[in-house]
Design a protein around this motif. Structure first.
Motif, short mmCIF file in Angstrom:
data_model
loop_
_atom_site.label_atom_id
_atom_site.label_comp_id
_atom_site.label_asym_id
_atom_site.label_seq_id
_atom_site.Cartn_x
_atom_site.Cartn_y
_atom_site.Cartn_z
N LYS A 31 25.35 60.35 0.20
CA LYS A 31 26.55 60.93 0.78
C LYS A 31 26.91 62.25 0.11
N ALA A 32 27.72 63.03 0.80
CA ALA A 32 28.12 64.35 0.30
C ALA A 32 29.08 64.26 -0.87
N PHE A 33 29.91 63.19 -0.91
CA PHE A 33 30.90 63.04 -1.97
C PHE A 33 30.62 61.74 -2.74
N VAL A 34 30.32 61.88 -4.03
CA VAL A 34 30.00 60.72 -4.88
C VAL A 34 30.96 60.72 -6.07
N LEU A 35 31.81 59.70 -6.11
CA LEU A 35 32.86 59.65 -7.14
C LEU A 35 32.30 59.53 -8.54
N GLN A 36 31.20 58.80 -8.71
CA GLN A 36 30.62 58.64 -10.04
C GLN A 36 30.12 59.98 -10.60
N ASP A 37 29.71 60.88 -9.71
CA ASP A 37 29.20 62.18 -10.13
C ASP A 37 30.30 63.22 -10.29
#
Length: 209
Positions: free
Chosen positions: A40-46
């Protein structure tokens, strides 16, 4: 004639083996490509996640600032938009990552506050966005899960929330008393009264890459 037939059989067998290997390689390459596409375009962990908190001491309510320097996203946390990545994300925060720029204070908070609680090596929870400005976290601390309401803003790739947490809602008054005893003199104001307040302000920011 037999030799010719035998040679043809060997050649055909080798051709089939090479063909199978090529097909297997193509399938592996295709699988790798599919894995890349599914990210996905948005990754919270990153994202760059900053968890700041403010507690209070003395009857004058002097602020004591700190943060948790580590958070793990345990479930969800990915989406085509920032809002989708935040909503329903589950997290855990090691209390060992607490940081107040005072190692002695950090030690006391870990030992005399979190150390008094039940099973609180980690704070854990789930984020739920109710609309475009408010949400809540199902936060677990001291083996108690309570809903913590928050307000939030979302500007492009930056998500920011603010909330006020009352420690007694998580049945942790004894932990607060324990910390106040350990910090008795340090939590005394001009009136000579030692006090540690129940409320803690939280400010959390996530900036996606």
């Amino acid at each position: 004639m037999k030799k010719i037939v035998y040679s043809l059989v060997i050649c055909l067998t080798i051709a089939q083996i090479v063909s199978c290997k090529s097909e297997a390689k193509k399938e592996t390459e295709t699988t790798k490509e599919e894995v890349k596409v599914t990210k996905k375009a948005f990754v919270l962990q990153d994202a760059t996640n900053t968890i700041n908190w403010v507690a209070y001491k003395t009857t004058d309510k002097v602020p004591v600032k700190g943060q948790f320097q580590k958070v793990n996203i345990t479930t969800g946390g990915e989406g085509d938009t920032a809002k989708e990545a935040i909503n329903d994300a589950e997290f855990s925060i090691p209390v060992s990552s607490i940081f107040t720029q005072d190692s002695s204070r950090d030690f006391k908070i870990r030992k005399f506050f979190f150390g008094i609680m039940d099973k609180t090596e980690l704070l854990s929870g789930k984020l739920v966005l109710e609309n475009d400005s408010i949400g809540y976290a199902d936060l677990t601390m001291n083996s108690v899960t309570k809903k913590l309401p928050f307000k939030y803003t979302l500007n492009g790739k930056e998500f920011s929330l603010s909330a006020t947490m009352n420690i007694s809602d998580w049945q942790a008054q004894n932990a607060l008393d324990s910390l106040n005893t350990a910090c008795n003199d340090l939590h005394k104001g001009a009136d000579g009264v030692s006090k540690t307040w129940d409320d803690v302000a939280l400010n959390i920011t996530s900036v996606f890459k």
